[in-house]
Write an enzyme that holds these catalytic residues in place. Structure first.
Site, PDB file in Angstrom:
ATOM      1  N   ASP A 156       4.808  -3.836  10.952  1.00 18.24           N
ATOM      2  CA  ASP A 156       3.417  -3.366  10.908  1.00 18.24           C
ATOM      3  C   ASP A 156       2.726  -3.099  12.252  1.00 18.24           C
ATOM      4  OD1 ASP A 156       3.735  -6.114  10.701  1.00 18.24           O
ATOM      5  OD2 ASP A 156       2.011  -6.464   9.423  1.00 18.24           O
TER       6      ASP A 156
ATOM      7  N   ARG B 240       0.844  -1.202   0.000  1.00 17.50           N
ATOM      8  CA  ARG B 240       0.000   0.000   0.000  1.00 17.50           C
ATOM      9  C   ARG B 240       0.868   1.238   0.000  1.00 17.50           C
ATOM     10  NH1 ARG B 240      -5.448  -0.456   3.107  1.00 17.50           N
ATOM     11  NH2 ARG B 240      -6.167  -2.304   2.072  1.00 17.50           N
TER      12      ARG B 240
ATOM     13  N   SER C 229       6.640  -5.660   6.737  1.00 19.53           N
ATOM     14  CA  SER C 229       5.962  -6.624   7.616  1.00 19.53           C
ATOM     15  C   SER C 229       6.647  -7.995   7.686  1.00 19.53           C
ATOM     16  CB  SER C 229       4.521  -6.786   7.158  1.00 19.53           C
ATOM     17  OG  SER C 229       3.900  -5.544   7.108  1.00 19.53           O
TER      18      SER C 229
HETATM   19  C1  BGC Z   1       5.947 -11.372  10.155  1.00 17.06           C
HETATM   20  C2  BGC Z   1       5.811 -10.151  11.021  1.00 17.06           C
HETATM   21  C3  BGC Z   1       4.603  -9.351  10.610  1.00 17.06           C
HETATM   22  C4  BGC Z   1       3.368 -10.249  10.612  1.00 17.06           C
HETATM   23  C5  BGC Z   1       2.095  -9.538  10.213  1.00 17.06           C
HETATM   24  C6  BGC Z   1       4.637 -12.168  10.144  1.00 17.06           C
HETATM   25  O1  BGC Z   1       4.724 -13.225   9.251  1.00 17.06           O
HETATM   26  O2  BGC Z   1       6.969 -12.197  10.646  1.00 17.06           O
HETATM   27  O3  BGC Z   1       6.973  -9.365  10.944  1.00 17.06           O
HETATM   28  O4  BGC Z   1       4.440  -8.294  11.511  1.00 17.06           O
HETATM   29  O5  BGC Z   1       3.566 -11.328   9.734  1.00 17.06           O
HETATM   30  O6  BGC Z   1       2.184  -8.935   8.984  1.00 17.06           O
END
Ligand code: BGC
Length: 497
Positions: A228, A108, A175
């Site tokens: 995130d 995004r 993320s």
């Molecule tokens: C990642 C995290 C992330 C989460 C949600 C997980 O697979 O390891 O870093 O915050 O997904 O997006």
């Protein structure tokens, strides 16, 4: 009766007996097959049960692992990563900030206008772009070029064809697990959610993005690199000062919370003016023997590209729930014929996506029409019996209920670690005998779009904490918080402030 008559009578009796025997045999076989279906479902239900006493064990295990992860790197499967975010936006940030939010299946781009002087966010605009499937296993260059170009095109549209000339600052939500080097930089520890771009692991992802942006004629620099939930927490706290933690319940899952700096033992000597720092737990990798794991979870893990990793995520997040259901249905198809000719489709991994599973689970039509339609479209079934459709809904329910209850236990684990679960009287979740209001910001579609997930999660919070304490725990939905929060943090940490 003559001889002929007797012969006919005997013949008829034999035929009748044969038909009766065939019918009884068929009945018996179908009864046995049905008994096997009931057996598979019953066993699954038993193996993934989450009674309150078990949830409390998970809460305590989460607390133990949080302490271990804060004590030393590698001390726990919970990484408990530093974020270097030790001040939260306070409303004095102003100006226009862009942010890029790279998630699991989409990316995004955002433009956020901040008013300063204690005012709130004046405006924000978001555009979403799907990540093409081939990029998930491509190269660092291809991935970062794609996201840099997506951002550039967005900014050009917003700025009437212009791209910022001087180095403008950007919030970057990434993320995946990152070991932060500062608030604006960090290296990728490993991929999750199916990504396998090996040449990014160990690299500073802010630098990768900045190089790709400048190669594509966009001269911006990352002022805040955030995971995130950290973005979600920043916005959550900006909107409501009682927010102490944030949780992502979507394609992947994770949580972060506000921790006292002196509790982060592994970084002794870490001093922050505020006395706190947000810790990115990377809770998707949480593991405990108290988690109710079934043979389907074990098989899913064995066949995943990240075996023995992200155990909790594999039980509670959107990437996996549909797949767990698919595995149970496949087992049912092996022991029975309730799915008819379409049984072999059930052997295709990930054919049943979680949004479809949620839609089937929430089908409230008397003949389960939606379940029939979805199975017909994705598995080419036809004319499924009502009984078979009911079994599908039952399995969806068990998988989601377990997921939501385990996620709730994780949240209570955080609250217990920071003394907000009401278990220790005055110091914990109570002020002068009264429970303290505690807000947890929550984001992403699995929670926001799946009402049964929400219902089960809230129910479990009350089950674990009891009504009196639970009513002071607010799960607050944050829309686009991860991206907006990155823009806010870019403003808060801007070098130009
Ligand atoms: C990642 C995290 C992330 C989460 C949600 C997980 O697979 O390891 O870093 O915050 O997904 O997006």
């Amino acid at each position: 009766m003559g001889r002929v008559g007797l012969g006919v009578a005997v013949g008829c009796a034999v035929v009748t007996c044969a038909i009766a025997a065939a019918l009884v045999g068929r009945r018996a076989r179908s009864w046995w097959r049905w008994a096997r279906v009931v057996g598979v479902v019953g066993q699954f239900e038993e193996d993934c049960a989450t009674p309150v006493w078990k949830l409390r064990q998970v809460v305590d295990a989460m607390v133990v692992e949080m302490h271990a992860g804060l004590a030393s790197d590698g001390g726990s499967k919970l990484k408990m990563l530093l974020t270097f975010v030790d001040t939260l936006p306070d409303g004095n940030e102003d100006g226009i900030y862009y942010a890029l939010d790279l998630r699991g299946t989409s990316c995004r781009v955002l433009k956020v206008q901040l008013g300063g002087n204690g005012s709130k966010i004046i405006n924000h605009k978001v555009e979403q772009q799907r990540i093409p499937e081939e990029l998930v296993s491509s190269t660092s260059e291809e991935l970062f070029d794609f996201i840099a170009l997506t951002l550039k095109e967005f900014i050009e549209r917003e700025e009437n064809g212009q791209v910022p000339g001087s180095k403008k600052e950007l919030g970057f939500t990434f993320s995946f697990p990152i070991r932060q080097l500062s608030v604006s930089s960090g290296v990728l520890i490993k991929w999750t959610k199916g990504f396998t771009i090996e040449d990014v692991v160990g690299k500073d992802v802010s630098q990768c993005l900045e190089e790709a942006m400048s190669k594509n004629g966009l001269h911006m620099q990352v002022a805040a690199l955030v995971n995130d939930p950290v973005g979600t927490l920043a916005v959550g706290h900006y909107d409501d000062a009682d927010t102490v933690a944030a949780v992502i319940i979507g394609y992947g899952t994770n949580a972060c919370y506000v921790e006292r700096s002196d509790a982060i033992i592994k970084y002794q000597g870490l001093l922050t003016d505020s006395g706190f720092m947000i810790v990115n737990m990377e809770w998707g990798n949480f593991w405990s023997s108290h988690l109710p794991r079934t043979c389907y979870d074990i098989a899913l893990d064995d066949e995943s590209p990240n075996r023995n990793d992200q155990g909790y995520e594999k039980m509670i997040s959107g990437m996996y729930l549909g797949e767990i259901v698919r595995r149970v249905l496949h087992r049912i198809a092996e022991v029975s014929d309730i799915f008819g000719d379409s049984a072999h489709h059930l052997s295709v991994p990930f054919i049943l996506r979680t949004p479809l599973m949620a839609a089937m689970h929430e089908d409230d039509s008397p003949d389960l029409r939606e379940v029939g339609r979805i199975l017909e479209e994705s598995l080419q079934t036809s004319g499924l019996s009502l009984k078979a459709k009911m079994i599908v809904v039952r399995v969806c329910d068990m998988v989601t209920r377990r997921a939501a209850r385990l996620a709730a236990a994780g949240i209570i684990g955080i609250l217990k670690k920071i003394g907000r679960d009401g278990s220790g009287g005055v110091a914990s979740g109570r002020t002068k005998g009264k429970p303290r209001r505690t807000v947890v910001a929550i984001e992403r579609g699995l929670y926001t779009n799946y009402s049964m997930y929400r219902v089960y999660m809230n129910e479990a919070i009350t089950d674990i904490l009891g009504q009196e304490i639970a009513q002071n725990v607010v799960l607050r939905v944050s829309e686009d918080g991860a991206g907006i929060g990155a823009a806010l943090l870019a403003a808060a940490y801007s070098s130009k402030r």
